[in-house]
Design a protein around this motif. Structure first.
Motif, mmCIF file in Angstrom:
data_model
loop_
_atom_site.group_PDB
_atom_site.id
_atom_site.type_symbol
_atom_site.label_atom_id
_atom_site.label_comp_id
_atom_site.label_asym_id
_atom_site.label_seq_id
_atom_site.Cartn_x
_atom_site.Cartn_y
_atom_site.Cartn_z
ATOM 1 N N PHE A 12 72.047 30.771 59.852
ATOM 2 C CA PHE A 12 71.262 30.936 58.699
ATOM 3 C C PHE A 12 71.443 30.076 57.419
ATOM 4 O O PHE A 12 72.570 29.581 57.148
ATOM 5 C CB PHE A 12 71.641 32.344 58.433
ATOM 6 C CG PHE A 12 71.190 33.470 59.374
ATOM 7 C CD1 PHE A 12 69.915 33.559 59.639
ATOM 8 C CD2 PHE A 12 71.956 34.278 60.037
ATOM 9 C CE1 PHE A 12 69.396 34.303 60.643
ATOM 10 C CE2 PHE A 12 71.567 35.180 60.895
ATOM 11 C CZ PHE A 12 70.494 35.102 61.313
ATOM 12 N N ASN A 13 70.487 29.524 56.736
ATOM 13 C CA ASN A 13 70.465 29.039 55.454
ATOM 14 C C ASN A 13 71.241 30.053 54.530
ATOM 15 O O ASN A 13 70.886 31.399 54.487
ATOM 16 C CB ASN A 13 69.104 28.582 55.103
ATOM 17 C CG ASN A 13 68.597 27.552 55.676
ATOM 18 O OD1 ASN A 13 69.167 26.561 56.198
ATOM 19 N ND2 ASN A 13 67.148 27.758 55.934
ATOM 20 N N THR A 14 72.124 29.704 53.703
ATOM 21 C CA THR A 14 72.485 30.729 52.721
ATOM 22 C C THR A 14 71.406 30.777 51.879
ATOM 23 O O THR A 14 70.906 30.187 51.340
ATOM 24 C CB THR A 14 73.933 30.014 52.039
ATOM 25 O OG1 THR A 14 74.851 29.449 52.927
ATOM 26 C CG2 THR A 14 74.703 30.955 51.134
ATOM 27 N N LEU A 15 71.589 32.229 51.390
ATOM 28 C CA LEU A 15 70.716 32.899 50.369
ATOM 29 C C LEU A 15 71.169 32.533 48.804
ATOM 30 O O LEU A 15 72.482 32.780 48.529
ATOM 31 C CB LEU A 15 70.506 34.296 50.609
ATOM 32 C CG LEU A 15 69.558 34.832 51.690
ATOM 33 C CD1 LEU A 15 69.928 36.247 51.939
ATOM 34 C CD2 LEU A 15 68.234 34.266 51.590
ATOM 35 N N GLU A 62 67.183 35.377 45.915
ATOM 36 C CA GLU A 62 66.966 35.524 47.310
ATOM 37 C C GLU A 62 67.608 36.791 47.802
ATOM 38 O O GLU A 62 67.091 37.528 48.304
ATOM 39 C CB GLU A 62 67.007 34.507 48.215
ATOM 40 C CG GLU A 62 66.167 33.163 47.695
ATOM 41 C CD GLU A 62 66.641 31.991 48.525
ATOM 42 O OE1 GLU A 62 65.870 31.083 48.308
ATOM 43 O OE2 GLU A 62 67.470 31.845 49.344
ATOM 44 N N ILE A 122 59.493 31.267 50.312
ATOM 45 C CA ILE A 122 60.792 30.665 50.469
ATOM 46 C C ILE A 122 61.526 31.506 51.659
ATOM 47 O O ILE A 122 62.103 30.640 52.505
ATOM 48 C CB ILE A 122 61.567 30.480 49.554
ATOM 49 C CG1 ILE A 122 60.905 29.226 48.391
ATOM 50 C CG2 ILE A 122 62.981 30.058 49.719
ATOM 51 C CD1 ILE A 122 61.899 29.570 46.815
ATOM 52 N N LEU A 123 61.690 32.777 51.503
ATOM 53 C CA LEU A 123 62.131 33.563 52.501
ATOM 54 C C LEU A 123 61.578 33.608 53.751
ATOM 55 O O LEU A 123 62.369 33.728 54.695
ATOM 56 C CB LEU A 123 62.303 35.129 51.936
ATOM 57 C CG LEU A 123 63.441 35.151 50.927
ATOM 58 C CD1 LEU A 123 63.307 36.613 50.216
ATOM 59 C CD2 LEU A 123 64.845 34.885 51.353
ATOM 60 N N HIS A 166 59.745 31.005 54.955
ATOM 61 C CA HIS A 166 59.942 29.763 55.519
ATOM 62 C C HIS A 166 61.498 29.651 56.067
ATOM 63 O O HIS A 166 61.524 28.869 57.059
ATOM 64 C CB HIS A 166 59.788 28.486 54.249
ATOM 65 C CG HIS A 166 59.900 27.152 54.810
ATOM 66 N ND1 HIS A 166 59.253 26.409 55.389
ATOM 67 C CD2 HIS A 166 61.176 26.380 54.450
ATOM 68 C CE1 HIS A 166 59.755 25.413 55.801
ATOM 69 N NE2 HIS A 166 60.971 25.392 55.114
ATOM 70 N N LYS A 167 62.397 30.218 55.544
ATOM 71 C CA LYS A 167 63.656 30.094 55.819
ATOM 72 C C LYS A 167 63.971 31.290 57.116
ATOM 73 O O LYS A 167 65.002 31.233 57.810
ATOM 74 C CB LYS A 167 64.640 30.667 54.788
ATOM 75 C CG LYS A 167 64.966 29.455 53.871
ATOM 76 C CD LYS A 167 65.970 30.077 52.707
ATOM 77 C CE LYS A 167 66.410 28.992 51.648
ATOM 78 N NZ LYS A 167 67.469 29.569 50.860
ATOM 79 N N LYS A 168 62.660 31.829 57.366
ATOM 80 C CA LYS A 168 62.969 32.805 58.753
ATOM 81 C C LYS A 168 63.879 34.105 58.300
ATOM 82 O O LYS A 168 64.309 34.658 59.265
ATOM 83 C CB LYS A 168 63.263 32.347 59.834
ATOM 84 C CG LYS A 168 62.574 31.137 60.014
ATOM 85 C CD LYS A 168 61.710 31.002 61.054
ATOM 86 C CE LYS A 168 60.957 29.825 61.677
ATOM 87 N NZ LYS A 168 59.930 29.290 60.788
ATOM 88 N N TYR A 169 63.759 34.530 56.970
ATOM 89 C CA TYR A 169 64.501 35.742 56.687
ATOM 90 C C TYR A 169 63.588 36.851 56.554
ATOM 91 O O TYR A 169 63.954 38.007 56.864
ATOM 92 C CB TYR A 169 65.330 35.842 55.401
ATOM 93 C CG TYR A 169 66.342 34.841 55.396
ATOM 94 C CD1 TYR A 169 67.769 35.707 55.810
ATOM 95 C CD2 TYR A 169 66.811 33.805 55.193
ATOM 96 C CE1 TYR A 169 68.806 34.965 55.976
ATOM 97 C CE2 TYR A 169 67.933 32.928 54.867
ATOM 98 C CZ TYR A 169 68.982 33.700 55.407
ATOM 99 O OH TYR A 169 70.165 32.883 55.349
ATOM 100 N N TYR A 229 73.265 39.223 58.717
ATOM 101 C CA TYR A 229 73.523 38.130 57.558
ATOM 102 C C TYR A 229 75.064 37.880 57.423
ATOM 103 O O TYR A 229 75.396 36.925 57.037
ATOM 104 C CB TYR A 229 72.653 38.400 56.399
ATOM 105 C CG TYR A 229 72.715 37.117 55.304
ATOM 106 C CD1 TYR A 229 72.405 36.191 55.553
ATOM 107 C CD2 TYR A 229 73.656 37.489 54.026
ATOM 108 C CE1 TYR A 229 72.511 34.994 54.573
ATOM 109 C CE2 TYR A 229 73.863 36.383 53.135
ATOM 110 C CZ TYR A 229 73.380 35.338 53.165
ATOM 111 O OH TYR A 229 73.537 34.339 52.340
#
Length: 81
Positions: free
Chosen positions: A4-7, A11, A50-51, A53-56, A80
């Motif tokens: 995962f990308n860090t939030l 976010e 954004i969230l 796009h980041k797949k969250y 997470y």
């Protein structure tokens, strides 16, 4: 497990609102429970993009809701952390 990308802090605040609610929410519903000072609609809408796009989160149009999107988390808080 996915990497995962860090939030960011902002976010993470939105994700916590979604996780606490336990079901999908619209941008207006997120703003309604956001602590003061509440951000502008456009700010939250940008974060939701954004969230997504980041797949969250995932979004879908509410039945009969016109342009209203409902956002739901794609991962749990436990996944997470």
């Amino acid at each position: 497990m996915k990497d995962f990308n860090t939030l960011t802090r902002a976010e993470m605040q939105i994700m916590n609102i979604l996780w606490n609610k336990g079901c999908g929410m619209t941008t207006h519903e997120i703003i309604d429970v956001y602590p003061e000072p509440r951000p502008a609609y456009s700010t939250i809408a940008t974060f939701m993009k954004i969230l997504t796009h980041k797949k969250y989160v995932t979004s879908y149009k509410r039945d009969g809701g016109g342009k209203t999107y409902v956002f739901s988390p794609l991962i749990t808080r436990a996944e997470y952390t």
